[in-house]
Write a protein that holds these residues in place. Structure first.
Motif, PDB file in Angstrom:
ATOM      1  N   LEU A  30      12.909 -10.828   5.723  1.00  0.00           N
ATOM      2  CA  LEU A  30      12.282 -12.121   5.723  1.00  0.00           C
ATOM      3  C   LEU A  30      11.188 -11.783   6.917  1.00  0.00           C
ATOM      4  O   LEU A  30       9.974 -12.270   6.870  1.00  0.00           O
ATOM      5  CB  LEU A  30      12.897 -13.345   6.153  1.00  0.00           C
ATOM      6  N   VAL A  31      11.430 -11.034   8.270  1.00  0.00           N
ATOM      7  CA  VAL A  31      10.471 -10.802   9.087  1.00  0.00           C
ATOM      8  C   VAL A  31       9.375  -9.856   8.450  1.00  0.00           C
ATOM      9  O   VAL A  31       8.323 -10.061   8.760  1.00  0.00           O
ATOM     10  CB  VAL A  31      11.124 -10.082  10.305  1.00  0.00           C
ATOM     11  N   ALA A  32       9.631  -9.041   7.706  1.00  0.00           N
ATOM     12  CA  ALA A  32       8.795  -8.191   7.077  1.00  0.00           C
ATOM     13  C   ALA A  32       7.902  -8.696   5.861  1.00  0.00           C
ATOM     14  O   ALA A  32       6.744  -8.407   5.948  1.00  0.00           O
ATOM     15  CB  ALA A  32       9.563  -6.892   6.173  1.00  0.00           C
ATOM     16  N   PHE A  33       8.505  -9.685   5.054  1.00  0.00           N
ATOM     17  CA  PHE A  33       7.863 -10.630   4.486  1.00  0.00           C
ATOM     18  C   PHE A  33       6.718 -11.492   5.162  1.00  0.00           C
ATOM     19  O   PHE A  33       5.407 -11.368   4.636  1.00  0.00           O
ATOM     20  CB  PHE A  33       8.699 -11.633   3.807  1.00  0.00           C
ATOM     21  N   GLU A  34       7.010 -12.047   6.188  1.00  0.00           N
ATOM     22  CA  GLU A  34       6.079 -12.588   7.201  1.00  0.00           C
ATOM     23  C   GLU A  34       4.917 -11.931   7.374  1.00  0.00           C
ATOM     24  O   GLU A  34       3.746 -12.188   7.513  1.00  0.00           O
ATOM     25  CB  GLU A  34       6.860 -13.514   8.096  1.00  0.00           C
ATOM     26  N   ALA A  35       5.155 -10.679   8.180  1.00  0.00           N
ATOM     27  CA  ALA A  35       4.214  -9.730   8.691  1.00  0.00           C
ATOM     28  C   ALA A  35       3.376  -9.264   7.417  1.00  0.00           C
ATOM     29  O   ALA A  35       2.151  -9.192   7.612  1.00  0.00           O
ATOM     30  CB  ALA A  35       4.977  -8.738   9.369  1.00  0.00           C
ATOM     31  N   LEU A  36       3.827  -9.083   6.262  1.00  0.00           N
ATOM     32  CA  LEU A  36       3.055  -8.461   5.188  1.00  0.00           C
ATOM     33  C   LEU A  36       2.019  -9.723   4.739  1.00  0.00           C
ATOM     34  O   LEU A  36       1.072  -9.476   4.380  1.00  0.00           O
ATOM     35  CB  LEU A  36       3.984  -8.041   4.033  1.00  0.00           C
ATOM     36  N   ALA A  45       1.292  -4.173   9.092  1.00  0.00           N
ATOM     37  CA  ALA A  45       2.572  -5.097   9.162  1.00  0.00           C
ATOM     38  C   ALA A  45       3.772  -4.436   9.853  1.00  0.00           C
ATOM     39  O   ALA A  45       4.374  -4.937  10.470  1.00  0.00           O
ATOM     40  CB  ALA A  45       2.686  -5.594   7.765  1.00  0.00           C
ATOM     41  N   GLY A  46       3.601  -2.978   9.476  1.00  0.00           N
ATOM     42  CA  GLY A  46       4.782  -2.134  10.035  1.00  0.00           C
ATOM     43  C   GLY A  46       4.544  -1.869  11.330  1.00  0.00           C
ATOM     44  O   GLY A  46       5.419  -2.380  12.201  1.00  0.00           O
ATOM     45  N   SER A  55       8.939   3.128   5.902  1.00  0.00           N
ATOM     46  CA  SER A  55       9.919   2.159   6.195  1.00  0.00           C
ATOM     47  C   SER A  55       9.273   0.649   5.927  1.00  0.00           C
ATOM     48  O   SER A  55      10.056  -0.107   5.186  1.00  0.00           O
ATOM     49  CB  SER A  55      10.388   1.782   7.639  1.00  0.00           C
ATOM     50  N   MET A  56       8.297   0.419   6.208  1.00  0.00           N
ATOM     51  CA  MET A  56       7.642  -0.774   5.756  1.00  0.00           C
ATOM     52  C   MET A  56       7.395  -0.799   4.296  1.00  0.00           C
ATOM     53  O   MET A  56       7.499  -1.927   3.602  1.00  0.00           O
ATOM     54  CB  MET A  56       6.252  -1.020   6.299  1.00  0.00           C
ATOM     55  N   SER A  57       7.134   0.296   3.571  1.00  0.00           N
ATOM     56  CA  SER A  57       7.021   0.410   2.262  1.00  0.00           C
ATOM     57  C   SER A  57       8.193   0.134   1.705  1.00  0.00           C
ATOM     58  O   SER A  57       8.401  -0.600   0.302  1.00  0.00           O
ATOM     59  CB  SER A  57       6.082   1.814   1.652  1.00  0.00           C
ATOM     60  N   SER A  58       9.167   0.667   2.207  1.00  0.00           N
ATOM     61  CA  SER A  58      10.561   0.577   1.573  1.00  0.00           C
ATOM     62  C   SER A  58      11.034  -0.944   1.664  1.00  0.00           C
ATOM     63  O   SER A  58      11.715  -1.425   0.670  1.00  0.00           O
ATOM     64  CB  SER A  58      11.624   1.401   2.434  1.00  0.00           C
ATOM     65  N   ALA A  59      10.665  -1.777   2.713  1.00  0.00           N
ATOM     66  CA  ALA A  59      10.917  -3.097   2.982  1.00  0.00           C
ATOM     67  C   ALA A  59      10.150  -3.946   1.598  1.00  0.00           C
ATOM     68  O   ALA A  59      10.820  -4.884   1.067  1.00  0.00           O
ATOM     69  CB  ALA A  59      10.403  -3.715   4.347  1.00  0.00           C
ATOM     70  N   PHE A  67      13.006 -10.969  -4.586  1.00  0.00           N
ATOM     71  CA  PHE A  67      12.293 -12.099  -5.093  1.00  0.00           C
ATOM     72  C   PHE A  67      11.961 -11.963  -6.723  1.00  0.00           C
ATOM     73  O   PHE A  67      11.036 -12.712  -7.197  1.00  0.00           O
ATOM     74  CB  PHE A  67      11.187 -12.384  -4.383  1.00  0.00           C
ATOM     75  N   ASP A  68      12.225 -10.787  -7.504  1.00  0.00           N
ATOM     76  CA  ASP A  68      11.782 -10.387  -8.482  1.00  0.00           C
ATOM     77  C   ASP A  68      10.035 -10.751  -8.656  1.00  0.00           C
ATOM     78  O   ASP A  68       9.711 -11.533  -9.615  1.00  0.00           O
ATOM     79  CB  ASP A  68      12.527 -11.281  -9.615  1.00  0.00           C
ATOM     80  N   ASP A  69       9.210 -10.333  -7.989  1.00  0.00           N
ATOM     81  CA  ASP A  69       7.683 -10.458  -7.726  1.00  0.00           C
ATOM     82  C   ASP A  69       7.104  -9.456  -6.981  1.00  0.00           C
ATOM     83  O   ASP A  69       7.832  -8.769  -6.061  1.00  0.00           O
ATOM     84  CB  ASP A  69       7.687 -11.839  -7.166  1.00  0.00           C
ATOM     85  N   GLU A  70       5.869  -9.090  -7.374  1.00  0.00           N
ATOM     86  CA  GLU A  70       5.307  -8.248  -6.721  1.00  0.00           C
ATOM     87  C   GLU A  70       4.909  -8.369  -5.115  1.00  0.00           C
ATOM     88  O   GLU A  70       4.705  -7.549  -4.492  1.00  0.00           O
ATOM     89  CB  GLU A  70       3.875  -8.037  -7.272  1.00  0.00           C
ATOM     90  N   ILE A  71       4.797  -9.624  -4.723  1.00  0.00           N
ATOM     91  CA  ILE A  71       4.577 -10.143  -3.380  1.00  0.00           C
ATOM     92  C   ILE A  71       3.142  -9.669  -2.968  1.00  0.00           C
ATOM     93  O   ILE A  71       2.374 -10.705  -2.668  1.00  0.00           O
ATOM     94  CB  ILE A  71       5.487  -9.324  -2.380  1.00  0.00           C
ATOM     95  N   LEU A  72       2.824  -8.536  -2.811  1.00  0.00           N
ATOM     96  CA  LEU A  72       1.289  -8.134  -2.699  1.00  0.00           C
ATOM     97  C   LEU A  72       0.885  -7.209  -4.114  1.00  0.00           C
ATOM     98  O   LEU A  72       1.686  -6.434  -4.325  1.00  0.00           O
ATOM     99  CB  LEU A  72       1.244  -7.266  -1.338  1.00  0.00           C
ATOM    100  N   ILE A  73      -0.279  -7.361  -4.139  1.00  0.00           N
ATOM    101  CA  ILE A  73      -0.983  -6.520  -5.249  1.00  0.00           C
ATOM    102  C   ILE A  73      -2.203  -6.088  -4.803  1.00  0.00           C
ATOM    103  O   ILE A  73      -3.098  -6.556  -3.872  1.00  0.00           O
ATOM    104  CB  ILE A  73      -1.323  -7.618  -6.312  1.00  0.00           C
ATOM    105  N   ARG A  74      -2.506  -4.921  -5.119  1.00  0.00           N
ATOM    106  CA  ARG A  74      -3.734  -4.151  -4.534  1.00  0.00           C
ATOM    107  C   ARG A  74      -5.012  -4.483  -5.521  1.00  0.00           C
ATOM    108  O   ARG A  74      -4.844  -4.532  -6.748  1.00  0.00           O
ATOM    109  CB  ARG A  74      -3.582  -2.615  -4.842  1.00  0.00           C
ATOM    110  N   THR A  75      -6.106  -4.882  -4.869  1.00  0.00           N
ATOM    111  CA  THR A  75      -7.355  -5.232  -5.447  1.00  0.00           C
ATOM    112  C   THR A  75      -8.383  -4.341  -5.017  1.00  0.00           C
ATOM    113  O   THR A  75      -8.535  -3.682  -3.758  1.00  0.00           O
ATOM    114  CB  THR A  75      -7.577  -6.775  -5.214  1.00  0.00           C
ATOM    115  N   ALA A  76      -9.505  -4.710  -5.232  1.00  0.00           N
ATOM    116  CA  ALA A  76     -10.785  -3.862  -4.663  1.00  0.00           C
ATOM    117  C   ALA A  76     -11.060  -4.497  -3.249  1.00  0.00           C
ATOM    118  O   ALA A  76     -11.683  -3.879  -2.406  1.00  0.00           O
ATOM    119  CB  ALA A  76     -12.063  -4.254  -5.671  1.00  0.00           C
ATOM    120  N   ALA A  77     -10.750  -5.744  -3.069  1.00  0.00           N
ATOM    121  CA  ALA A  77     -10.813  -6.285  -1.686  1.00  0.00           C
ATOM    122  C   ALA A  77      -9.829  -6.319  -0.780  1.00  0.00           C
ATOM    123  O   ALA A  77      -9.685  -6.538   0.382  1.00  0.00           O
ATOM    124  CB  ALA A  77     -11.125  -7.730  -1.954  1.00  0.00           C
TER     125      ALA A  77
END
Length: 320
Positions: A30-36, A45-46, A55-59, A67-77
């Motif tokens: 959850l700490v990693a989630f907040e930072a991300l 975030a790491g 380690s952050m990528s692993s988190a 959460f069965d969700d991508e959480i963060l997705i990569r975009t052009a921005a």
């Protein structure tokens, strides 16, 4: 109710429907989630929470499974949070705040004996109206506490410095907002007109107001950019002539004195300098809306006894 159960109920109460075994969950995620969510960048975030990039990528990968969700997705921005992540974020931050408060030693800030330095950023208005009273209280009640005051020249930059912990508070009007910060209204300020006290300008009615040449205070200086008054007039198909634009509000009444110019400015500043500048104060002949003077703090600073004391001192300073 335990902190852990309060924390988890805060999270599951919003979005998580399928029951989970709390004992099987690593709360560091959850700490990693907040930072991300706040940094929106895996490496930064790491660094913020002391994890190397792998380690952050692993988190992040574990959070996606949890959460069965991508959480963060990569975009052009850059990296952007998903809708589900944005929904989860306030509850996670609130839950972690409960945990931090519970684990933090219950200390008080003894201002009378403390050796401490606060750094605040203020607008020109805050510097002239709030800081003098704040300094007076500070010297009387906390002689070992030092204060550094920085100018707010760019609202977004000042907010970013606050979020990074480089400054402790922002004070002024028209400040930027952030979900990571807490805004508290200190008081309401009104506009007044100032003109040369010795000039025979006649009644300053609506027509005369538009006919006179004006002085405008603009913090970015010298470009004649529209202020609150100009926006009000433009919305009604009206326009004034801005003959002089100045970068410092304290210069405005002195520029008006001895001239045919008038200016519209904050009432408390006008009254502070009216006698020394030699200007008279009159009502604005248009119903221009007042504005708020705010105090902005980091949400994570709320549990810091020193920051809490500073916020209370600022509120007392403006009340005086």
């Amino acid at each position: 109710m335990s902190v852990r159960s309060s924390l988890w109920k805060s999270i599951i109460g919003i979005t998580i429907i399928v029951p989970m075994n709390l004992a099987a969950i690593d709360l560091n995620l959850l700490v990693a989630f907040e930072a991300l969510l706040e940094e929106r960048h895996v490496t930064r975030a790491g660094q913020r929470i002391g994890l190397a990039q792998p380690s952050m990528s692993s988190a992040l990968a574990r959070l996606r499974l949890l959460f069965d969700d991508e959480i963060l997705i990569r975009t052009a921005a850059g990296m952007r949070p998903t809708a589900k992540a944005l929904t989860l974020a306030p509850a996670v931050s609130e839950a972690l705040g409960l945990l931090r408060s519970a684990l933090q030693p219950q200390t008080i800030f003894d201002a009378a004996s403390a050796r401490h330095r606060f750094t605040i950023a203020v607008t020109d208005y805050g510097d002239l109206v709030v800081v003098p009273a704040l300094v007076s209280l500070l010297r009387n009640e906390a002689p070992g506490v030092d204060l550094t005051v920085r100018p707010i020249t760019d609202a977004a930059d000042a907010l970013a410095m606050l979020e990074r912990g480089e400054i402790d508070a922002l004070v002024g009007g028209h400040l930027a907002s952030s979900r990571h910060c807490l805004r508290m209204r200190l008081f309401e300020e009104h506009f007044v007109c100032v003109r040369d006290a010795g000039a025979e300008l006649g009644s300053l009615d609506a027509a005369a107001y538009l006919a006179r040449p004006h002085v405008l205070f603009s913090a970015i200086g010298g470009d004649g950019s529209a202020g609150a008054v100009d926006q009000f007039l433009a919305a009604r198909g009206l326009q004034r002539r801005v003959a002089v634009t100045l970068p410092h509000v304290v210069a405005v009444p002195f520029a008006v004195a001895g001239s045919d110019l008038i200016a519209t400015m904050a009432e408390r500043i006008a009254r502070r300098f009216a006698q020394s500048a030699g200007v008279a104060i009159e009502p604005v002949p248009y119903p221009v809306a007042p504005f708020d003077i705010d105090l902005v703090l980091r949400r994570k600073g709320e549990s810091d006894p020193a920051i809490a004391w500073l916020a209370g001192l600022i509120r007392r300073a403006v009340a005086s």
